[in-house]
Enzyme design. Sequence first.
Site, short mmCIF file in Angstrom:
data_model
loop_
_atom_site.label_atom_id
_atom_site.label_comp_id
_atom_site.label_asym_id
_atom_site.label_seq_id
_atom_site.Cartn_x
_atom_site.Cartn_y
_atom_site.Cartn_z
N GLU A 1 0.83 -1.22 0.00
CA GLU A 1 0.00 0.00 0.00
C GLU A 1 0.86 1.26 0.00
OE1 GLU A 1 -3.24 -1.19 -0.57
OE2 GLU A 1 -3.07 0.92 -1.02
C1 LIG Z 1 2.11 -9.72 0.50
C2 LIG Z 1 1.96 -8.63 -0.49
C3 LIG Z 1 0.70 -8.25 -0.90
C4 LIG Z 1 0.55 -7.24 -1.85
N1 LIG Z 1 -0.69 -6.93 -2.32
C5 LIG Z 1 -0.80 -6.10 -3.40
C6 LIG Z 1 -2.06 -5.92 -4.05
O1 LIG Z 1 -3.07 -6.47 -3.64
N2 LIG Z 1 -2.12 -5.15 -5.15
C7 LIG Z 1 -1.00 -4.52 -5.65
O2 LIG Z 1 -1.12 -3.83 -6.65
N3 LIG Z 1 0.19 -4.65 -5.04
C8 LIG Z 1 0.33 -5.44 -3.95
N4 LIG Z 1 1.55 -5.62 -3.36
C9 LIG Z 1 2.70 -4.90 -3.89
C10 LIG Z 1 3.17 -3.81 -2.96
O3 LIG Z 1 2.26 -2.76 -2.92
C11 LIG Z 1 4.57 -3.40 -3.45
O4 LIG Z 1 5.44 -4.45 -3.13
C12 LIG Z 1 5.02 -2.11 -2.83
O5 LIG Z 1 4.28 -1.04 -3.35
C13 LIG Z 1 6.51 -1.83 -3.09
O6 LIG Z 1 6.86 -1.99 -4.42
P1 LIG Z 1 8.09 -2.90 -4.81
O7 LIG Z 1 7.91 -4.21 -4.17
O8 LIG Z 1 8.27 -2.87 -6.28
O9 LIG Z 1 9.33 -2.23 -4.10
P2 LIG Z 1 10.26 -1.10 -4.73
O10 LIG Z 1 9.41 -0.04 -5.31
O11 LIG Z 1 11.26 -1.73 -5.59
O12 LIG Z 1 10.94 -0.52 -3.43
C14 LIG Z 1 12.14 -1.06 -2.84
C15 LIG Z 1 12.61 -0.10 -1.77
O13 LIG Z 1 12.95 1.15 -2.35
C16 LIG Z 1 12.27 2.22 -1.77
N5 LIG Z 1 11.91 3.21 -2.77
C17 LIG Z 1 11.39 3.00 -4.01
N6 LIG Z 1 11.22 4.17 -4.64
C18 LIG Z 1 11.61 5.14 -3.83
C19 LIG Z 1 11.67 6.56 -3.90
N7 LIG Z 1 11.24 7.22 -4.97
N8 LIG Z 1 12.14 7.23 -2.84
C20 LIG Z 1 12.57 6.60 -1.74
N9 LIG Z 1 12.53 5.26 -1.60
C21 LIG Z 1 12.06 4.54 -2.63
C22 LIG Z 1 11.04 1.59 -1.14
O14 LIG Z 1 10.55 2.35 -0.05
C23 LIG Z 1 11.56 0.23 -0.72
O15 LIG Z 1 12.16 0.34 0.53
C24 LIG Z 1 1.70 -6.58 -2.37
C25 LIG Z 1 2.97 -6.96 -1.93
C26 LIG Z 1 3.10 -7.98 -1.01
C27 LIG Z 1 4.49 -8.39 -0.61
#
Ligand SMILES: Cc1cc2nc3c(=O)[nH]c(=O)nc-3n(C[C@H](O)[C@H](O)[C@H](O)COP(=O)(O)OP(=O)(O)OC[C@H]3O[C@@H](n4cnc5c(N)ncnc54)[C@H](O)[C@@H]3O)c2cc1C
Lengths: 596, 249
Positions: free
Chosen positions: A441
């Site tokens: 989220e």
């Molecule tokens: C169990 C689970 C359920 C989920 N359910 C859903 C769902 O129902 N629907 C859906 O659409 N998604 C869902 N997600 C996805 C979830 O919302 C994403 O994993 C989350 O938004 C982070 O994206 P990412 O994993 O690509 O991490 P990344 O975006 O790759 O982030 C990696 C790290 O980098 C940091 N970061 C990235 N960009 C920036 C920035 N600009 N500035 C500072 N820091 C930054 C982040 O804070 C994080 O610490 C789910 C994930 C999990 C694990």
Amino acid sequence: MTYRAPVRDMAFVLQEVAGLGSLAGKGDFAELTPDLIEAVLEEGAKLAGDVLAPLNKSGDHEGARLEADGVKTAKGFREAYARWVDGGWGSLAASPEFGGQGLPLALSTAMQEMWNAANMGFGLCPILSQGTVEALTAHGTEEQKRLYLPKLVSGEWTGTMNLTEPQAGSDLNALKAKAVPQGDGTYLITGTKIFITYGDHDMAENIVHLVLARLPDAPAGTKGISLFLVPKFLVHADGSLGARNDAKCVGLEEKLGIHGSPTCVMSYGDNGGAIGTLIGQENKGLACMFTMMNNARLLVGTQGVAVAERAYQHALAYATERKQGRSIGLTLAPGEMEPIVVHPDVRRMLFTMKSLTEASRSICYANAVAIDRAHHGATPAERAEGQARADLLTPIAKSFSTDIGCEVASIGVQIHGGMGFIEETGAAQYYRDARILPIYEGTNGIQAIDLVTRKLPLGNGAVVKGFIAEMRETAAKARGANHECLALIGAALDQGLDTLDKATDWMLARLKSATDDCLAGASPYLRLFGTVAGGHFLALGALVAAKAEGDAFLAARLATARFYAVQQLPLAEGLLAPATAGAETLYALDAEGLGA
Amino acid sequence: MKVLVPVKRVVDYNVKIRVKSDQTGVDLANVKMSMNPFDEIAIEEAVRLKEAGKATEVVAVSIGVAQSTETIRTALAMGADRGILVKSDETVEPLNVAKILKGIVEAEKPDLVILGKQAIDDDSNQTGQMLAALLGWAQGTFASKIEFDGDKILLTREIDGGLQTLKLNMPTIVTADLRLNEPRYASLPNIMKAKKKPIDEKTPADYGVDVKARLEVLKVTEPPQRQAGIKVESVEQLVSKLKEAGVIG
Ligand SMILES: Cc1cc2nc3c(=O)[nH]c(=O)nc-3n(C[C@H](O)[C@H](O)[C@H](O)COP(=O)(O)OP(=O)(O)OC[C@H]3O[C@@H](n4cnc5c(N)ncnc54)[C@H](O)[C@@H]3O)c2cc1C
């Protein structure tokens, strides 16, 4: 160890702390009386404690499975969900036009806390359905509302949100899923979505996916994203179910926690394309999704409160049973020991858990009441004020409460000693389950950026200043109450507010000129803000509690606020330096240097 | 068929009971109260009779303090049609409860009264039986099953070592035992509807009853603290310990 919803605390925070009292009994909530609030909480607490909670551990153990004909949830989930639907719980905050009860979101937030404290793997499903209902209510066409809302509101169908793709997580610019108009008002959706919570399951006869995708001629970046409604089974104009849509779960993730909740890899259009319809306007999908996401963020914050409460109840029970050592100065027969709750360090841990849980609960419920004011306030000014307050509080509710969820669950493990590390006890599950909350989220890092770069500038700083002024009033009331304990609480709050003032002024002064410095301090700033806001809400509760005597519940509110004032609020001051240190130190090493 | 169900507001079964320091009774200050669990079973049975088309109206009655309205609302949320609150700030003893209920039965003319077999606060287990005697009606106590045979009730009751089935004439008094049914949870829409259902307010005097206590409570005390146990090495040691404790001769 089962879970008992803290009904009295919930009712107290809703009405005395979060401000639901000011909306109840009039306008859209004319029927909302304290006894109704309590009756609803009480009845929900039975379902949460007796039906959902007993499936928490088994759901964790068994998890969801992907079989040839789709995802199967853990044993007992289907039946529990059916009982939840029978209870009409999905209808609580929805509009009466679609079968809802039209009750405040704040009350629904308390209920969501219960479902998730009882069983987070289960509770995610109602959260996503509520988000789907909100997005469709706000942006759906008349036809979409007519066909989908009543079934979503009743809970017969459930909802999902599909943003994330392998290359597009925090940054949706990179989103690739495609939507091609068919000329008949429908679109063919193709693409892969990952991490989709409850993307498939066997608890409901249909699933309504809200999917972000791009039209063929869409501009690049987030300005070219549209939102589509893609049902698992197509729905005929008369509401009956038609063919299976080309939207399938093709894999389940293996996770650290929330094993009861299926996290799906969703494939759209493997056999030509999934049929969907547009929600809102073309290329405006992100704005529509954000309606859903703002409330979903609050609800994820509420999950943090939920897991903290559950971990606390568990740890408290253990601390009064487990015997080791004895109080200093107490002589006991050899071999005799006292329960660990007598030790100062265990008390510190328990009080920390209790006070942080209450602080985050208050922030989340106050956020929910602000959203209720935004929708149901008596005047345009009240509605605008509610919206602004909700905007400000949302990133704090999400991040602060979910960090607290993890921290409190971790302390819960600690209180159990070695048994905390052993799965059998159950304390470890809360710790594992809590860990997702700061990630999904919108990660807590992203929330902090949202707070600093988008929420602080609201009204040119007037929104944040208005809230700080309100907190100052609370401090003044506490100091002027001629009550020793309240005076102490008021003084600590004032000190915290001094710190918050400094940090906020620092941020506001640099937002345009030195954005990087602000981003560097955003997370400590958010924590600082949450810590002080928590102190404000606990002080509000203490002001009410101090008026009554001889009531153990109210006495506990006062004692908890006092502990927080003495042990938590002072930590805000320590966050001032990191919040305002700027970016330079963080870039003292380049990426290569970080590995040196 | 009209069914009357008395419901009592008691300390919630999850609450750890504390005795007042002056030993005059149980401390009720700020203690969570809810419907007596046996009365929930009684309401559930009545509502099921209504859902099965056998009962036409279910009336819930509570005798007690003003907050007993909440207990009546719970009954209404479970499916009762309307409520009667007989307000009394004093403790009403079983005989007086039975007398008030007799008055209500005469006014309401139900065909069936289903009560809980006892209330979990004072465990008296008297009201149903006294009411049957006062009315001169048939009674079936500790019911675990209620069926109908023409204009008669076939009632299965739990007795020591087995089950007994009675055929009872109507109108009848039934008291509900634990296994009669599993009470439902009220649904949210029904909680909302319950708010609009009518509750009449009465006093014991309306039924010509003086609720003055006839029994005198000498004192109320906590059960004795459980002593720490010991592990015995052998059967002989166990026997001798039991003899020492005077448990066996
Ligand atoms: C169990 C689970 C359920 C989920 N359910 C859903 C769902 O129902 N629907 C859906 O659409 N998604 C869902 N997600 C996805 C979830 O919302 C994403 O994993 C989350 O938004 C982070 O994206 P990412 O994993 O690509 O991490 P990344 O975006 O790759 O982030 C990696 C790290 O980098 C940091 N970061 C990235 N960009 C920036 C920035 N600009 N500035 C500072 N820091 C930054 C982040 O804070 C994080 O610490 C789910 C994930 C999990 C694990």
